[in-house]
Scaffold this active site. Structure first.
Site, short mmCIF file in Angstrom:
data_model
loop_
_atom_site.label_atom_id
_atom_site.label_comp_id
_atom_site.label_asym_id
_atom_site.label_seq_id
_atom_site.Cartn_x
_atom_site.Cartn_y
_atom_site.Cartn_z
N ASP A 42 0.76 -1.33 -0.10
CA ASP A 42 -0.15 0.17 -0.04
C ASP A 42 0.70 1.28 0.12
OD1 ASP A 42 -2.11 -1.85 0.47
OD2 ASP A 42 -1.77 -1.71 2.59
N GLU A 252 -11.67 -0.08 -3.09
CA GLU A 252 -10.63 0.44 -2.21
C GLU A 252 -9.62 1.08 -2.87
OE1 GLU A 252 -9.67 -2.75 0.29
OE2 GLU A 252 -7.90 -3.34 -0.89
#
Length: 352
Positions: A42, A252
């Site tokens: 991420d 997301e």
């Protein structure tokens, strides 16, 4: 002597075979991991004072059983990475913030982002509170690598995961956030949390899909300034994307960048593993869907960031090359190209 020589030959053969296998494996991937000493995912990348800083999740093997809520992603702290250039040496600057140092936190320190304003660095992070509800907090430091000190409470009105902060050319900052399934976005309706609302009853298939959220940040960067709004993504006919449109709808991993005066909202489709882009005329949207710009990586969903470095654009992302496990990932970077028509050129993370 003969036995020893034979043994040495066998060892050399084994080594050569291993090297060939490793080379073959590496050749499958468009790019290689930036760091292998720890697992990272991420990646939110930024350029501060000419240097590249990467704010990733820090994946660990916690022993928590895997499930659709992502409980096995049980991160405890953040390590900030830095590099002088895209192909330069990557430094792990150690622990910048731990879950134990956040007064209101319970568990699962997921994907963060950082912004800079007036001499202060603001680290925005999602973590479950002591009631197991994801909230977004903020921590501050005078150094881009920390250590960061968390505010005593989460941002009022915040929920879900994946904060991404975009600062426009006029200095106004916006936070984009949200994630369904384990990210709990589907559990919020009219501003109220419904603990028993599962991923399967979040929306009906023919209804408009759940949207990411966006809020303007206050001048002190510590709270929302105004109402939280939906990030609406429209199809080619000007209609909102539907829940059943799994290859295109938001799941997301939101990110925002600005190119040639247009606002590029990019995101992961999650369970179908594409990165998609949608373009708008202002930070609040609406945004018109433009297409997939990265095909699936090895592993689970792709959480990314896009930055400009010395006139070129790059995407930071992750896959599972080092471990082969979806919860033990490694961050990577590759160049990104904006097409003449304003779309983003397709990136193939796995070589065919």
């Amino acid at each position: 002597m003969a036995i020893a020589a034979s043994s040495a030959c066998q060892q050399n053969a084994k080594t050569t075979s291993t090297q060939t296998t490793d080379t073959t494996k590496k050749s499958k991937y468009l790019s290689q991991p930036l760091i292998s000493e720890i697992y990272t995912a991420d990646p939110s990348a930024h350029v501060f004072d000419g240097k590249i800083y990467i704010y990733p999740s820090h994946d660990i093997e916690s022993g928590t059983p895997e499930n659709d809520n992502g409980d096995h992603f049980d991160m405890k702290d953040y390590h900030i990475l830095s590099m002088d250039s895209i192909n330069g040496k990557v430094k792990d600057n150690g622990v910048a913030l731990s879950v134990k140092d956040i007064p209101w936190a319970g568990r699962q320190l997921w994907a963060p982002d950082v912004a800079f304003k007036n001499g202060t660095y603001y680290l925005y992070f999602p973590v479950k509170d002591k009631q197991d509800v994801f909230r977004i907090g903020v921590a501050t430091a005078k150094n881009p690598v920390g250590p960061f000190k968390a505010e005593p409470k989460p941002i009022e009105g915040s929920f879900s995961i994946d904060p991404a902060v975009f600062t426009d050319t006029d200095g106004t900052a916006y936070m984009y956030y949200g994630g369904i399934w384990g990210g709990q976005l589907q559990r919020w309706n009219n501003g109220k949390y419904e603990a028993n609302r599962s991923k399967t009853d979040s929306q009906k298939e023919n209804e408009p899909a759940l949207n990411a959220k966006v809020a303007m940040l206050s001048k002190n960067m510590l709270r929302f300034d105004g109402a939280v709004k939906d990030v609406v993504i429209l199809d080619e006919n000007g209609k909102p994307l539907l829940t059943k449109d799994h290859d295109r709808r938001f799941f997301e991993g939101a990110w925002m960048h600005k190119f040639n005066g247009k606002y590029y909202f990019t995101y992961s489709t999650g369970d179908t593993h594409f990165l998609a882009s949608a373009i708008g005329d202002n930070p609040f949207g609406p945004f018109k869907y433009q297409g997939t710009f990265m095909n699936p990586v090895e592993g689970w969903t792709t959480h990314h960031s896009i930055i400009e470095v010395k006139g070129k654009w790059y995407i930071f992302y992750h896959d599972t090359q080092l471990s082969g496990k979806t919860h033990l990932r490694n961050v990577k970077v590759t160049q990104l190209t904006h097409n003449a028509d304003g779309t983003i050129a397709l990136i193939e993370p796995m070589k065919k």
